[in-house]
Design a protein around this motif. Structure first.
Motif, PDB file in Angstrom:
ATOM      1  N   UNK A   1      25.657 -27.807 -12.588  1.00  0.00           N
ATOM      2  CA  UNK A   1      26.303 -27.437 -13.810  1.00  0.00           C
ATOM      3  C   UNK A   1      27.760 -27.572 -13.391  1.00  0.00           C
ATOM      4  N   UNK A   2      28.847 -27.469 -14.830  1.00  0.00           N
ATOM      5  CA  UNK A   2      30.234 -27.494 -14.330  1.00  0.00           C
ATOM      6  C   UNK A   2      30.902 -26.053 -14.416  1.00  0.00           C
ATOM      7  N   UNK A   3      31.537 -25.716 -13.338  1.00  0.00           N
ATOM      8  CA  UNK A   3      32.529 -24.450 -13.672  1.00  0.00           C
ATOM      9  C   UNK A   3      33.838 -24.923 -13.984  1.00  0.00           C
ATOM     10  N   UNK A   4      34.095 -24.841 -15.215  1.00  0.00           N
ATOM     11  CA  UNK A   4      35.333 -24.903 -15.813  1.00  0.00           C
ATOM     12  C   UNK A   4      36.283 -23.867 -15.623  1.00  0.00           C
ATOM     13  N   UNK A   5      37.485 -24.280 -15.104  1.00  0.00           N
ATOM     14  CA  UNK A   5      38.445 -23.133 -14.885  1.00  0.00           C
ATOM     15  C   UNK A   5      39.655 -23.513 -15.906  1.00  0.00           C
ATOM     16  N   UNK A   6      40.042 -22.214 -16.245  1.00  0.00           N
ATOM     17  CA  UNK A   6      41.224 -22.507 -16.976  1.00  0.00           C
ATOM     18  C   UNK A   6      42.305 -21.255 -16.505  1.00  0.00           C
TER      19      UNK A   6
ATOM     20  N   UNK B   1      31.675 -29.163 -10.205  1.00  0.00           N
ATOM     21  CA  UNK B   1      30.386 -29.630 -10.237  1.00  0.00           C
ATOM     22  C   UNK B   1      29.950 -28.366  -9.418  1.00  0.00           C
ATOM     23  N   UNK B   2      28.702 -27.744  -9.870  1.00  0.00           N
ATOM     24  CA  UNK B   2      28.038 -26.442  -9.022  1.00  0.00           C
ATOM     25  C   UNK B   2      26.651 -26.724  -9.356  1.00  0.00           C
ATOM     26  N   UNK B   3      26.092 -26.746  -8.214  1.00  0.00           N
ATOM     27  CA  UNK B   3      24.745 -26.683  -7.981  1.00  0.00           C
ATOM     28  C   UNK B   3      24.015 -25.337  -7.612  1.00  0.00           C
ATOM     29  N   UNK B   4      23.144 -24.820  -8.429  1.00  0.00           N
ATOM     30  CA  UNK B   4      22.774 -23.657  -7.916  1.00  0.00           C
ATOM     31  C   UNK B   4      21.693 -23.620  -6.929  1.00  0.00           C
ATOM     32  N   UNK B   5      21.675 -23.298  -5.544  1.00  0.00           N
ATOM     33  CA  UNK B   5      20.451 -23.300  -4.666  1.00  0.00           C
ATOM     34  C   UNK B   5      20.893 -22.455  -3.511  1.00  0.00           C
ATOM     35  N   UNK B   6      19.945 -22.075  -2.760  1.00  0.00           N
ATOM     36  CA  UNK B   6      20.029 -21.235  -1.535  1.00  0.00           C
ATOM     37  C   UNK B   6      19.732 -22.256  -0.280  1.00  0.00           C
TER      38      UNK B   6
ATOM     39  N   UNK C   1      34.544 -29.164   1.893  1.00  0.00           N
ATOM     40  CA  UNK C   1      33.078 -29.522   1.462  1.00  0.00           C
ATOM     41  C   UNK C   1      32.307 -28.183   1.104  1.00  0.00           C
ATOM     42  N   UNK C   2      33.031 -26.936   1.181  1.00  0.00           N
ATOM     43  CA  UNK C   2      32.077 -25.641   1.245  1.00  0.00           C
ATOM     44  C   UNK C   2      31.437 -25.762  -0.171  1.00  0.00           C
ATOM     45  N   UNK C   3      31.785 -26.386  -1.317  1.00  0.00           N
ATOM     46  CA  UNK C   3      31.002 -26.382  -2.606  1.00  0.00           C
ATOM     47  C   UNK C   3      30.068 -27.343  -2.750  1.00  0.00           C
ATOM     48  N   UNK C   4      29.886 -28.050  -1.955  1.00  0.00           N
ATOM     49  CA  UNK C   4      28.943 -29.176  -2.198  1.00  0.00           C
ATOM     50  C   UNK C   4      27.472 -28.723  -1.962  1.00  0.00           C
ATOM     51  N   UNK C   5      26.695 -28.597  -3.178  1.00  0.00           N
ATOM     52  CA  UNK C   5      25.444 -28.066  -2.839  1.00  0.00           C
ATOM     53  C   UNK C   5      24.424 -29.114  -1.919  1.00  0.00           C
ATOM     54  N   UNK C   6      24.827 -30.343  -1.813  1.00  0.00           N
ATOM     55  CA  UNK C   6      24.078 -31.176  -0.786  1.00  0.00           C
ATOM     56  C   UNK C   6      24.170 -30.666   0.657  1.00  0.00           C
ATOM     57  N   UNK C   7      25.277 -30.202   0.801  1.00  0.00           N
ATOM     58  CA  UNK C   7      25.438 -29.696   2.592  1.00  0.00           C
ATOM     59  C   UNK C   7      24.943 -28.482   2.716  1.00  0.00           C
ATOM     60  N   UNK C   8      23.895 -28.606   3.620  1.00  0.00           N
ATOM     61  CA  UNK C   8      22.821 -27.344   3.844  1.00  0.00           C
ATOM     62  C   UNK C   8      23.199 -26.826   5.451  1.00  0.00           C
ATOM     63  N   UNK C   9      23.805 -27.747   6.066  1.00  0.00           N
ATOM     64  CA  UNK C   9      23.998 -27.469   7.380  1.00  0.00           C
ATOM     65  C   UNK C   9      25.463 -27.996   7.950  1.00  0.00           C
ATOM     66  N   UNK C  10      26.256 -26.909   8.637  1.00  0.00           N
ATOM     67  CA  UNK C  10      27.484 -27.465   9.385  1.00  0.00           C
ATOM     68  C   UNK C  10      26.939 -27.951  10.819  1.00  0.00           C
ATOM     69  N   UNK C  11      27.512 -28.965  11.283  1.00  0.00           N
ATOM     70  CA  UNK C  11      27.183 -29.463  12.584  1.00  0.00           C
ATOM     71  C   UNK C  11      28.270 -29.727  13.299  1.00  0.00           C
ATOM     72  N   UNK C  12      28.788 -28.819  14.302  1.00  0.00           N
ATOM     73  CA  UNK C  12      30.232 -28.687  14.764  1.00  0.00           C
ATOM     74  C   UNK C  12      30.556 -29.455  15.853  1.00  0.00           C
TER      75      UNK C  12
END
Ligand code: BDP
Length: 594
Positions: A248-253, A265-270, A395-406
């Motif tokens: 989806x696209x979150x349009x902010x005005x 761009x917004x991916x809806x996922x958990x 990177x917090x808004x990327x749906x592809x990212x599922x795990x932080x490796x520190x």
């Protein structure tokens, strides 16, 4: 931190291309105050090391200079004008004309600098950037610089890949309204009734009003809201799924000062870890794929869209569903591409080489405590914390990212490891409570001696039985591997992901007995690992080391780089690629059926 984009309220000019270039030793005093001497030019984006046939450049330790003129468009009156560097490895100082405007530490995350007071619309200004490649105990990754009797500096670091440096990613001049969208945070959730909630927060200092609209891929509005924070409900969401992306696209005005528009761009996922499983949208996910590098001939670590598209084509061809950004945050283009193509990402910081005594210290020197006031210390940890902050901010808004490796392969069995890492794990969770956190464990830290594994949600393991241990003896290696994985599973009950396993393999070297270095050995080695993984239910993924051969540092015992690639450095498949392809396409098919 938002990635720059064009919109009806924003403009963007690329500053990529050829910049003037000089080593510090050639540049004289105050290089920013005059034209850089000499005739060298360096392309942006790229590493500078492999461009010229010159060992002094390739092996340079210290500062180099980049310079070019920049024209600020006269039509940008009243705008907020800034320079944006996507990544400069490792420390950058930016001068506009005579003024030092900013300094940034950390080679893999972006920074911006506003030009208020130093450049006005219509001006032509000289931009000079100093780029320092030195790694110390105050940088991430860490390292040590020493100077010999003749005054020559040399750099020690404890990771094997070459310490490429330069303006590695794009540089832009950008204009936004003064009142503008500075940041957006989006978190998505699914309800039992099948609807989704998209929670958003907009940071736009000075805005009179904020409005948002969520549009589907056909541009239809599916939800709308107003205010700087809120929750949008999507009745029948199309989910972002591995292998089947939907954005989806979150349009902010925002209103005020002419108004600003930004589309995220917004991916809806958990994502969730439950027991010994990692669930994406409630379904167990099994990682297949690789640890990669940003690495290519001539360019070094310079971002390249050609390589980006080709690498993803190869990932798809071989049936991989994921990769780890070993051993640093990759270009934002890479994550956006992963978002659009449904590839799952383990997103790693640049904290690599935090182990001084691996294999008796082969990566440099004799025994030294890794964590101590004189080695990795509070200053290192602060640099590490800053790296985590900047990674998550980006990177917090990327749906592809599922795990932080520190971190990759720290000395997690050594004294001081827990004190060093516990606050960093807490920081990561505080910055992003929605994603699980991991680290890649190195084999010196076994289930009974590792001091930090319990702090994490997923235990990632890098293992080389059959290569660095039991070299050439796959039967013994199989026993060791299985015994160890079972021990992790029993002791921790957490998901185990094997984030490295692989062997150096010379493309074209064959041997009837499948001896080490041959293509046959690479096949037999991976097949053995897969047999073991398939016997252990807690294993939730396999990422081969490495996707492709890559360049390593001088002095390490490697023939023209690390050859553990499934593809060569120029992306030709070794024989093992077809073996992996068969397995992973099979796993993919099974996942699609279930
Ligand atoms: C691991 C590291 C990786 C190396 C690999 C190897 O995580 O960066 O390239 O070993 O030795 O220790 O090939």
């Amino acid at each position: 931190m938002l990635r720059p984009q064009e919109s009806r309220s924003r403009e963007l000019r690329s500053l990529n291309g050829l910049w003037r270039f000089a080593l510090d030793t050639e540049a004289g005093d105050r290089p920013w105050s005059a034209r850089l001497p000499g005739r060298r030019e360096a392309p942006v984006p790229a590493s500078y090391n492999d461009l010229y046939v010159d060992a002094a450049v390739r092996d340079h330790v210290g500062v180099v200079w980049y310079q070019r003129e920049v024209i600020v468009p006269s039509s940008w009156a009243d705008a907020r004008i800034a320079l944006r560097f996507d990544a400069v490895a490792h420390t950058a100082r930016v001068y506009v004309g005579d003024a030092l405007l900013t300094e940034h530490h950390g080679g893999y995350t972006p920074f911006e600098v506003e030009l208020d007071g130093v450049a006005a619309p219509g001006d032509t200004v000289t931009v000079t950037v100093s780029v320092d490649n030195r790694l110390t105990y105050e940088t991430i990754p860490p390292g040590e610089v020493s100077v010999d009797d003749e005054g020559r500096a040399s750099q020690l670091y404890r990771h094997d890949f070459f310490n490429y440096a330069g303006l590695h990613r794009s540089v832009h001049l950008l204009a936004t309204p003064r009142v503008h969208v500075r940041d957006i945070t989006v978190v998505t959730d699914l309800d039992d009734d099948g609807s989704a909630v998209v929670r958003y927060e907009v940071d736009a200092p000075g805005a009179r009003a904020v409005a948002v609209a969520l549009r589907d891929e056909d541009g239809r509005e599916v939800a709308a809201g107003s205010g700087a924070a809120g929750a949008l409900r999507v009745a029948e969401p199309r989910l972002w799924q591995p292998g089947a992306a939907y954005l989806y696209a979150l349009e902010v005005r925002v209103d005020g000062d002419g108004g600003d528009r930004y589309a995220l761009p917004v991916g809806i996922r958990t994502v969730e870890v439950r027991g010994a499983e990692l669930l994406i949208n409630g379904a167990p996910f099994y990682f297949t794929g690789f640890g990669k590098h940003e690495d290519a001939p001539f360019r070094g670590k310079g971002h390249d869209d050609v390589l980006l598209v080709h690498d993803f084509a190869l990932l798809d061809w071989i049936g991989a569903n994921s990769f780890r950004t070993s051993h640093y945050p990759y270009a934002e283009e890479v994550l956006e591409y992963a978002d659009r193509h449904g590839v799952v990402v383990i997103d790693e910081t640049a904290a690599v080489g935090l182990h001084f005594n691996m294999a008796g210290g082969v990566h440099g020197g004799g025994y030294k405590p890794t964590f101590s006031p004189g080695t990795l210390n509070d200053a290192t940890r602060e640099a590490h914390a800053q790296g985590i902050r900047e990674l998550i901010a980006r990177d917090k808004n990327h749906p592809s990212v599922v795990l932080w490796c520190i971190t990759n392969e720290p000395a997690s069995a050594e004294e001081g490891a827990r004190e060093y890492f516990e606050p960093l794990v807490e920081l990561t969770r505080q910055l992003d409570p929605t994603r699980p956190v991991t680290f890649a464990n190195q084999g010196d830290a076994q289930p009974s001696t590792d001091r930090i594994a319990d702090l994490f949600d997923v235990i990632c393991l890098n293992r080389y039985y059959g290569w660095y241990q039991q070299h050439g003896d796959l039967a013994a290696a199989e026993r060791h591997l299985e015994r160890e994985l079972r021990e992790w599973a029993e002791r921790y009950g957490k998901p185990l992901a094997i984030t490295e396993y692989g062997v150096d393999t010379v493309a074209g070297l064959h041997h009837p007995l499948g001896t080490p270095w041959s293509e046959e050995y690479q096949i037999e080695f991976l097949e053995m690992y897969h047999r073991v993984f398939d016997r252990i239910p807690e294993v939730i993924g396999e990422q081969v080391w490495n996707f492709a051969d890559f360049q390593t540092k001088p002095g390490i015992v490697r023939v023209d780089g690390n050859k553990k690639g499934v593809f060569t450095r120029d992306r030709r498949p070794k024989s093992v690629a077809r073996v992996l392809r068969q397995r992973w396409l099979g796993l993919r098919e099974r996942a699609e059926r279930s």
